[in-house]
Structures are given as structure tokens and as C-alpha cells.
Design a protein around this motif. Structure first.
Motif, PDB file in Angstrom:
ATOM      1  N   THR A 165       0.466  -1.183  -0.159  1.00  0.00           N
ATOM      2  CA  THR A 165       0.344  -0.269   0.129  1.00  0.00           C
ATOM      3  C   THR A 165       0.536   1.040   0.073  1.00  0.00           C
ATOM      4  O   THR A 165       0.521   2.465  -1.040  1.00  0.00           O
ATOM      5  CB  THR A 165      -1.013   0.416   0.896  1.00  0.00           C
ATOM      6  N   VAL A 222     -11.441  -4.172  -0.047  1.00  0.00           N
ATOM      7  CA  VAL A 222     -10.835  -3.273  -0.374  1.00  0.00           C
ATOM      8  C   VAL A 222      -9.788  -2.938   1.028  1.00  0.00           C
ATOM      9  O   VAL A 222     -10.093  -3.028   2.767  1.00  0.00           O
ATOM     10  CB  VAL A 222     -11.172  -1.554  -0.460  1.00  0.00           C
ATOM     11  N   PHE A 272      -7.027  11.023  -1.631  1.00  0.00           N
ATOM     12  CA  PHE A 272      -8.116   9.441  -1.182  1.00  0.00           C
ATOM     13  C   PHE A 272      -9.565  10.123  -1.487  1.00  0.00           C
ATOM     14  O   PHE A 272     -10.239  11.038  -2.970  1.00  0.00           O
ATOM     15  CB  PHE A 272      -7.962  10.205   0.415  1.00  0.00           C
ATOM     16  N   SER A 309      -7.041  -0.541   2.881  1.00  0.00           N
ATOM     17  CA  SER A 309      -7.360   0.960   3.604  1.00  0.00           C
ATOM     18  C   SER A 309      -5.693   1.587   2.938  1.00  0.00           C
ATOM     19  O   SER A 309      -5.345   2.453   2.791  1.00  0.00           O
ATOM     20  CB  SER A 309      -7.713   1.476   4.221  1.00  0.00           C
ATOM     21  N   ARG A 358      -7.872  -2.854  -3.760  1.00  0.00           N
ATOM     22  CA  ARG A 358      -8.490  -3.661  -4.362  1.00  0.00           C
ATOM     23  C   ARG A 358      -9.063  -4.853  -4.565  1.00  0.00           C
ATOM     24  O   ARG A 358      -8.041  -5.077  -5.849  1.00  0.00           O
ATOM     25  CB  ARG A 358      -9.962  -2.067  -5.068  1.00  0.00           C
ATOM     26  N   PHE A 382     -14.263  -4.239   3.981  1.00  0.00           N
ATOM     27  CA  PHE A 382     -13.371  -3.204   4.451  1.00  0.00           C
ATOM     28  C   PHE A 382     -12.201  -2.659   5.219  1.00  0.00           C
ATOM     29  O   PHE A 382     -12.361  -3.208   6.506  1.00  0.00           O
ATOM     30  CB  PHE A 382     -14.245  -1.553   4.536  1.00  0.00           C
ATOM     31  N   ALA A 386      -5.107   6.233  -1.233  1.00  0.00           N
ATOM     32  CA  ALA A 386      -5.058   6.823  -0.744  1.00  0.00           C
ATOM     33  C   ALA A 386      -4.774   8.410   0.762  1.00  0.00           C
ATOM     34  O   ALA A 386      -4.983   8.969   1.564  1.00  0.00           O
ATOM     35  CB  ALA A 386      -4.375   5.770   1.075  1.00  0.00           C
ATOM     36  N   THR A 420      -9.654  -1.134   7.221  1.00  0.00           N
ATOM     37  CA  THR A 420      -9.353   0.270   7.647  1.00  0.00           C
ATOM     38  C   THR A 420      -8.133  -0.021   8.950  1.00  0.00           C
ATOM     39  O   THR A 420      -8.357  -1.118   9.110  1.00  0.00           O
ATOM     40  CB  THR A 420     -10.622   0.963   8.272  1.00  0.00           C
ATOM     41  N   SER A 425      -1.122   3.490  -1.359  1.00  0.00           N
ATOM     42  CA  SER A 425      -2.721   3.438  -1.997  1.00  0.00           C
ATOM     43  C   SER A 425      -3.659   2.201  -1.504  1.00  0.00           C
ATOM     44  O   SER A 425      -2.906   1.966  -0.794  1.00  0.00           O
ATOM     45  CB  SER A 425      -2.872   2.776  -3.357  1.00  0.00           C
ATOM     46  N   GLN A 426      -5.430   2.205  -1.441  1.00  0.00           N
ATOM     47  CA  GLN A 426      -5.913   1.051  -1.588  1.00  0.00           C
ATOM     48  C   GLN A 426      -5.692   0.216  -1.822  1.00  0.00           C
ATOM     49  O   GLN A 426      -5.707   0.073  -3.713  1.00  0.00           O
ATOM     50  CB  GLN A 426      -7.355   2.041  -0.916  1.00  0.00           C
ATOM     51  N   TYR A 440      -4.542   6.129   5.925  1.00  0.00           N
ATOM     52  CA  TYR A 440      -4.706   6.876   4.553  1.00  0.00           C
ATOM     53  C   TYR A 440      -6.137   8.194   5.576  1.00  0.00           C
ATOM     54  O   TYR A 440      -5.946   8.200   6.613  1.00  0.00           O
ATOM     55  CB  TYR A 440      -6.024   6.251   3.941  1.00  0.00           C
ATOM     56  N   THR A 459     -17.801   3.796   1.740  1.00  0.00           N
ATOM     57  CA  THR A 459     -17.600   2.271   0.665  1.00  0.00           C
ATOM     58  C   THR A 459     -18.446   1.486   0.510  1.00  0.00           C
ATOM     59  O   THR A 459     -18.376   0.639   0.189  1.00  0.00           O
ATOM     60  CB  THR A 459     -16.470   1.325   1.915  1.00  0.00           C
TER      61      THR A 459
END
Lengths: 530, 340
Positions: free
Chosen positions: B32, B106, B122, B108, B97, B130, B87, B132, B94-95, B111, B291
Motif C-alpha cells: 500500500t 478493499v 483519497f 485501506s 481493491r 473494508f 489513499a 481500515t 494506495s488502497q 489513509y 465504501t
């Protein structure tokens, strides 16, 4: 209120003494006397009693912030300070108005006292929306009775001297004892004529500094006296204008708390001030401080407790005689006068002269210190014979030399997050010693580690938690610390059956494993003095 | 179905046979961002955003096999659809996916939602699950407007100049200091850097991020008059011998932790500026909401409170114990090299 909040922030944001004094002096020069008086009141630690319970404040704040109470509690645990938690959680709205500090204290804060809950709630919610973040923090600190800032009374005195041109000593004296934070008080405080005197007012206490370096560095032993260092309540006993006043070092008037000492004080000649230590005393020995705590805890002193725990003033200095301030004459002269004065006062043993520890040289003084525990003292005080009676804690003429503390190697069992600057870190620990193959909690300690060590222990706690009970973490028994403490007593309230006084961490014993820590048996053996 | 699961080496996609931010050497790692707690040494293949290739290389060295994927572009790894989405944490963050059989997950990484000219902003990505971060997952963490914080920093610098003091500003060498740089006003005075900061800043410049000019403090004569300068350094430099050369100085730390007084006082700093590269509480809740996820896994930070809050809002939330550290409140200075 904005100016006072700014002052608070300025004091909070610097560690430099010069900058603090400058910020204080600027505030005192600009503030109206009514505000300056309140500011001094708060800055010198005269804070209002908690006006609203923490639980209520938490509930109202959670309501205003639209969060459940459990989330408030989690937030509080992370911040470690109630006033700040509330400040951070509330939406930022206010800050439009700027009423004076005295207005906020007199019209808004003090009237909260004794109001019913509904009124208090409405008032609190209203003030929170009116104040900006900085003001709200100061306000919450005042409401919760936790207002403290990194400025000692001494700094406040220096700043006032700087702002007013009045000598620091006069300011310090005028700030002692009882006064009301009024504009008239502030005017008297900074009045240029310094011949004033208030009958009840004690002198600023002179405090001994912990001894550094070898005794020989103090010069010839003949220039010094040694006295026992007692673990009591430092006090001044004042006899003026036909009245007797007993003050603690915390500047608390102890009226009615030690009637036997006040009664003896009434026998002193007019214009006398003694400095000494209040101690529970039987024969020629103090009782353990725990006995004193029994007395302090009581509102009403019955005949029984007065008989069981009689208190005396062990006097070691004479600050005023015949209304004359003696602080500038040498200690040797003051002692001589004190000796004669006490000999002439029929106090029935309530006023005891602090005896000099007989010693011909530094070697004998070192020897004497080893006997301190036998006489119930916690060490020695060394005073230079030629010394004046100063103000505050200064290096040079008065030194305290405590006995080596007891020490025990114990295992870290539980940890809790600290508060204030240690918020969010696991800094409050419970330690155990071995008893029949199991660890028994025996002492709590919070101090003694460096910041770096705290961070390492904190990381250990987070990675080695076995159970969580609210904020308390039960950790894997692995870390060993050398605990130091001053006294040890049998206690029925503690699981281990013992209670220790002033425990702290002397050393992190990274060289020891948990199984190498001491046993309860070893600790119990300390109960019998060597 | 569980598209990703936690293994002893990190989050693993079994169908696609790859890891996201593993903490041990694996064959294929999707990364990420380049902070130390998200990058493991010794993986055979790394995939990161095209924007982030430079920073990741600077950490892994020239021999590592690092692939760059433009944001939003989709590739297939053993039949699993993989794409990266900004992100907003640091350059190239980045996130990740991941999609397979109609199921979308996803990750995260770290972020933030606040604007930051040094990284792509973002972007919320719709998903079923998700994962997170929760570094600042408590309602006490609400960032003040970040442009205001940068204004305060510039004002602090000016104030120090007037008092004849050098301004020593601490921030993580990768990400935070470049964001600070972008917000500093170079008209006030010279901006100097610690070696670790200078190195990462060069990587940012090479990636085309416009930043004001800086000078490596180590390249200057020790008798330089430092009093007008602002010096950017990693937090680990605080209290070090290196800082003594600056003479009279004021110190400050730019970090989300500085919102809490105790965290600042513990460090004995003159000032703390609450400037964070992580989401605050409202940001975190907004991100989760955007999301549309029904299931939320919460990693590093205040996992407990965030999980409970989300559960009370009716989401299927649970805590996942990763080894990510987020913005650790200590002096280890994870991305600092030795002073040069």
C-alpha cells in the motif's frame, strides 16, 4: 478570560523559566486588579473545590458530543485528563465573547455551588458553547478542581515583583496565609510600603535540599549541626495579638486539628513564631506516621484518639521573638534563643526542642544516620550554624540526608495507564512477590523510571497482556524491578498483609528473571528493624 | 467467502496467491505504501502504485523487483482482479481493491481525507469488506483545519526568528516532512534538512512533486547563523548531539498525537502541531460510510472502540491483529537512516 487562557497556554508551552516569568509579568501588568487577584489565587494552587462531580460532567459532555458514555470513557482513558477530554470532545462553537476572568469566576463558576442538577447541567452546556477551546480547557480545569500549571509560587512571586517593583520577599510574605482574591487584596499585595504585617501570617518556609556529593564538601563539621529528619507535618506555630495560629507548609490553617499544640502555643510570649514538625509522640519517640493519618482523617477528635495519638510540635527554629523578625540572624543565635524560650514555657511536653544529634565529625554523623530508623526518624537534616532562615528550597545551607530506603525485587503484575503527561502510556504498576509459588501483589509504584524505560515497559505491557479488567492489564510475570520504600508496616487491608510507604522503582532489574524476585517471607523479615 | 485472511506473514489472498503488506518475505507482495511497517524485505515481487515506485525503491534498493500500477488500472493475479486507488497518506500510497467471484474487498493501508499537495487525494472505493486502519480512532481526534495548522507553523517560525532562535521542526522523514515543506512559506527564511529528510525529499522531487528549495544542514559550516532557519528533522533527532549545532532553538513536532497535551508534554517540546497523515474520527466514519461496506475489519490503532462503535451502527465489524503500527507515538523514527 481570553487573556488568562492565553497566559495558561504560554506557561504550558514553555519550559524556560525566563519566558514563564515574562508571560506572568506581562499578564499582571495588563490585567485589571480583580482578574489579577483571581489569577494569583489559582496560580498559587488555591483552587476551588470540585463543584460538579466527574460522572455528571462526563454524562453531559457525552450528551453534547452525541457519543455513548463508553466512548467517553475510552477517550478519557486515552487522554488521561477529564478537563482535556471534555475540551477535545465538544464541538467548537464559542469564542465570540470575552468576559473577564473575575466575571467568569464570580458570576458563573462560584454560583454553581449548591445548585440543583438541572441548573448545573444547563449552565455547563451553556458555558461550553460560549467558550473557545483554550478557554474551555481552563474552565474545565477550574470546574474539576484540577487547575495546575507549570509555574511555582516562587515564579509567580518573582513575576509580581518584576511587574510591581515590590521586593520579592515582601510579595512572598504577603501571599502567605489567608487572603481573599479581591481587587483590594491585589492593591495591598503590590503596595510599595512594605511595613505591613498581618497577625496570622506565617513566614515562607525554608526547605532543605537533598544532599549531593560527599559530606566533606560541606567544609568543617564544626560549622554544622545535625538534627533528626522526622516524617511529620511541617508547621509554624504563631502567637501574636493574644491569638494562636498553627499553619502547615501547604499554607493550611490547622485550627482545631491539634488542640494540644495550640493550647501550648497560647503559653508562648507575645510576638513568637516557631518552626517545627507536628508529630504523634509518646515518651521521646514518634509513633508511625500511620497513627498521624488516623488523626488527620477525623473530623471530630474524641478523647480516645487524643489519648492514643498525642501530638507535639518538635520545634527547630525561632523565626520571630518579641515581634521581631529573626530570620536574618545566624541559626546558632536562633537556636540559643529557642532553647531558652522552650525551657521557660511550661508546655507540658507539647513543645519539644529538636535535639541536636551528637557528633564530633563527619564520620560520627555518618554513623548517626545509620541509627535514624531506631529513633523513628527518616534521616538527618544538616544545617550550617551561620545560616539565615531563607525562603523556599535552596541549595547551600540546609541539607536533608535520608537513610537508604528498604529495597525489594518484585515482579510486574498489573499495569494501568497514567494521567497528565503520561496519559495513554502504561505507567502505573502493581508489583508482586512470591508466596508459596504464587505472586502476591504487594506494592504499587508510578515513579522512578526514565521516559525511555517507560516506553519500553509500555510496549511490553501491550504485547504481553494476559487479561484486561477495565483499564487494568494483567501482564505476563516477567519483568523484575527493584522497589525502594521508606517504611513498612503490618496491614490488614492489603492482601500481602503489609503496607509500604513511598514505594518507587529504584531500578529495572533486566538481569533478573521473575523467579529470582524476592519472596513475601523476605519482605516480612524487614518488619523487624535490623 | 473470505477473499483475504490473516496469516502469520500478513493479509493473504489465497485464490490469487499474493499478500497485501506482508511482514515476512513472500513471493508476491502488494504494497500500500512505503512506510517500514507495511514493507517486508526479501519478497520476490513487489507491486505498488506507479506514483509510489520511487519511494518504495528508495527503501528496498535497486535490486528489488518493483512493479508500478497506475491508479484505477485493473490487472489479474491468478484470476483475482486487483487495482490500486489513492489513499492520500503519503506519495504513492494506495488502497488495494481485490475482486473475485463478485466479492470486493478493499485494504485501506494508512489513509487521510485532508488535502495534501504531495500526494493524490483519497478516493472512496465501494466494496463489501473494508479493512481500515484506526490509528486515531477516537472522537477526541478531530483535526483542526490543516491549512490553519500550517499557518500556525509559519507564525511560530517567524516568532522564533524574532527571538533569535532556530526553529527545529520534527516530522517523519517520509511523507510528513515533505507535506510540511509544501506548506511552509520559503519567503520567511532558509529551509534546512536533516540527512534522512533530504534523501526522501529528493525522491519526492524526482517523482515530480513541486517543493520549495532545501539545503542539507550537514553540508553547511557549523558556524552558520541558524537563527533565521527552519530545520526539518525526524523525531529521533530530538535531543541528539546533531541538534546542538543550532544553538538557541525552539523545538516542535508535527503529528496527530500533538492534539493531546500529555503527548506533547511527555516529549518536553516547545510546541506540538496537530498535523496528521491519518484520518481523524469523523474522517474514518465518513470513509467507512462511503465504501458502503457491510463488513469492516479494523486494524492498527484504537481497534476496540472503532469496532464497537461500528457494531452499534449495525455493521459487521471485527478487529484484526496486524503488525502495522500506524503513526507510532515514539522515537523509533522508523524511516530514519543514520545522519549523514
Amino acid at each position: 478570560m481570553k487573556a488568562f487562557a492565553r497566559l495558561y497556554t504560554a506557561l504550558d508551552e514553555t519550559t524556560a523559566t525566563g519566558e514563564k516569568i515574562a508571560a506572568l509579568a506581562a499578564y499582571f501588568s495588563a490585567a485589571p486588579p480583580s482578574d489579577a487577584a483571581w489569577a494569583i489565587h489559582f496560580l498559587t494552587g488555591r483552587r476551588p473545590k470540585r463543584l460538579v462531580s466527574s460522572a455528571k460532567l462526563a454524562a453531559w459532555c457525552a450528551e453534547a458530543a452525541a457519543i455513548p458514555l463508553w466512548l467517553f470513557d475510552e477517550s478519557h482513558a486515552a487522554v488521561g485528563d477529564l478537563a482535556e477530554t471534555i475540551t477535545l470532545l465538544l464541538p467548537d462553537t464559542g469564542g465570540a465573547g470575552d468576559e473577564s476572568l473575575s466575571h467568569w469566576v464570580e458570576q458563573r463558576l462560584l454560583p454553581l455551588k449548591g445548585q440543583d442538577e438541572a441548573v448545573q447541567r444547563a449552565e455547563m452546556l451553556r458555558t461550553w458553547t460560549e467558550l473557545d477551546r483554550r478557554e474551555r480547557f481552563v474552565w474545565n480545569k477550574l470546574i474539576t478542581g484540577t487547575f495546575r500549571v507549570g509555574a511555582s509560587s516562587r515564579l509567580v512571586e518573582r513575576a509580581l515583583a518584576l511587574a510591581s517593583g515590590v521586593p520579592e520577599g515582601a510579595i512572598a510574605h504577603r501571599l502567605m496565609g489567608g487572603w481573599e482574591p479581591t481587587p483590594e487584596f491585589f492593591a495591598r499585595l503590590v503596595a510599595p510600603d512594605v511595613r505591613d504585617a498581618d497577625v496570622s501570617r506565617p513566614y515562607p518556609f525554608y526547605l532543605a535540599y537533598p544532599l549531593e556529593g560527599p559530606l566533606e564538601a560541606l567544609g568543617p563539621a564544626e560549622e554544622w549541626i545535625a538534627e533528626w529528619k522526622w516524617d511529620g507535618i511541617r508547621s509554624q506555630l504563631i502567637r501574636r495579638a493574644g491569638r494562636t495560629f498553627l499553619w502547615s507548609r501547604g499554607e493550611e490553617l490547622l485550627s482545631g486539628r491539634f488542640p494540644e499544640v495550640e493550647e501550648a502555643g497560647s503559653l508562648l510570649p507575645e510576638g513568637t513564631v516557631l518552626d517545627g514538625e507536628l508529630l504523634p509522640w509518646v515518651g521521646d519517640m514518634p509513633l508511625p506516621f500511620a497513627q498521624m493519618q488516623r488523626r488527620i482523617g477525623r473530623k471530630v477528635l474524641g478523647r480516645k484518639i487524643l489519648a492514643e495519638v498525642p501530638v507535639v510540635l518538635v520545634a527547630y527554629d525561632l523565626l520571630e521573638q518579641d515581634g521581631h523578625d529573626l530570620r536574618a540572624i545566624p541559626l546558632a543565635d536562633r537556636r540559643r534563643r529557642l532553647d531558652a524560650l522552650l525551657a521557660a514555657t511550661p508546655s507540658a511536653g507539647r513543645l519539644v526542642l529538636s535535639h541536636l544529634v551528637e557528633a564530633a565529625d563527619w564520620t560520627e554523623i555518618t554513623e548517626a544516620r545509620r541509627r535514624a530508623r531506631d529513633v523513628g526518624a527518616e534521616g538527618l537534616i544538616l544545617k550550617r550554624l551561620g545560616s539565615e532562615y531563607g525562603v523556599g528550597r535552596r541549595k547551600g545551607d540546609w541539607w536533608k540526608w535520608k537513610i537508604e530506603p528498604f529495597s525489594v525485587d518484585a515482579v510486574l503484575m498489573y499495569a494501568m495507564p497514567g494521567s497528565g503527561r503520561r496519559a495513554g502510556l502504561y505507567t502505573d504498576y502493581t508489583f508482586g512477590v512470591w508466596d508459596d509459588g504464587r505472586l502476591v501483589p504487594f506494592a504499587k509504584a508510578y515513579s522512578g523510571l526514565t521516559d525511555e524505560e517507560i516506553r519500553r515497559v509500555d510496549a511490553f505491557v501491550r504485547r504481553n497482556t494476559q487479561e484486561k479488567h477495565g483499564p487494568v492489564r494483567v501482564v505476563k510475570p516477567e519483568l523484575v524491578f527493584e522497589l525502594a520504600f521508606e517504611g513498612i508496616q503490618v496491614s490488614s487491608r492489603h492482601k500481602s498483609g503489609i503496607a509500604v510507604r513511598f514505594p518507587r522503582m529504584a531500578r529495572w532489574r533486566t538481569d533478573k528473571r521473575a523467579e529470582d524476585a524476592d519472596s513475601l517471607q523476605t519482605v516480612r523479615a524487614l518488619l523487624t528493624p535490623p | 467467502m473470505t477473499l483475504l485472511r490473516l496469516t502469520d506473514r500478513g493479509l493473504y489472498c489465497e485464490v490469487g496467491n499474493f499478500f497485501v503488506d506482508p511482514w515476512g518475505a513472500v513471493d508476491r507482495a502488494v504494497v500500500t505504501h512505503a512506510h517500514g511497517d507495511h514493507v517486508a524485505w526479501g519478497c520476490r515481487d513487489y507491486l505498488t502504485s506507479a506514483e509510489g515506485v520511487g519511494v518504495l525503491r528508495s527503501r528496498l534498493g535497486p535490486d528489488a523487483r518493483v512493479g508500478g500500477l497506475p491508479f484505477g488500472e485493473r490487472i489479474s493475479i491468478n484470476g483475482v482482479g486487483v487495482s490500486l486507488h489513492p489513499a492520500g497518506h503519503i506519495l504513492g500510497s494506495s488502497q488495494v481493491r481485490v475482486e473475485h467471484g463478485g466479492e470486493v474487498w478493499v485494504v485501506s493501508g494508512d489513509y487521510k481525507m485532508d488535502p495534501d499537495p504531495t500526494t493524490t487525494a483519497f478516493e472512496a472505493v465501494r466494496c463489501h469488506t473494508f479493512i481500515t486502519e484506526s490509528t486515531f480512532g477516537l472522537p477526541i481526534y478531530r483535526w483542526p483545519p490543516q491549512h490553519q495548522v500550517l499557518r500556525d507553523i509559519n507564525a511560530w517560525w517567524r516568532g522564533n526568528q524574532e527571538a533569535g532562535k532556530a526553529s527545529l521542526l520534527y516530522g517523519y522523514a517520509l511523507g510528513k516532512t515533505q507535506r510540511l515543506l509544501a506548506g511552509l512559506d520559503p519567503a520567511i527564511g532558509p529551509i534546512l534538512t536533516h540527512g534522512a529528510v533530504e534523501r526522501m525529499t529528493a525522491v519526492y522531487r524526482a517523482a515530480g512533486v513541486p517543493l520549495p528549495p532545501t539545503t542539507h544542514a550537514g553540508s553547511l559550516d557549523r558556524r552558520t547563523d541558524w537563527s533565521r532557519a527552519l530545520i526539518l528533522a525526524p523525531p529521533s533527532a530530538d535531543g541528539s548531539v546533531w541538534t546542538r549545532r543550532f544553538g538557541a532553538r525552539a523545538t516542535a513536532f508535527a503529528s496527530g498525537w500533538m492534539l493531546v497535551r500529555g503527548a506533547r508534554r511527555r516529549r518536553s517540546l516547545d510546541r506540538g502541531f496537530p498535523l496528521s497523515d491519518h484520518v481523524d474520527w469523523p474522517g474514518l466514519l465518513a470513509a467507512v460510510d462511503a465504501t458502503g461496506a457491510e463488513r469492516v475489519w479494523v486494524t492498527h490503532g484504537f481497534t476496540g472502540p472503532v469496532v464497537r462503535w461500528l457494531q452499534e451502527q449495525g455493521l459487521d465489524a471485527s478487529a484484526v491483529e496486524t503488525r502495522f503500527e500506524g503513526d507510532v507515538d515514539d522515537d523509533t523514527g522508523q524511516e530514519d537512516g543514520p545522519e549523514q
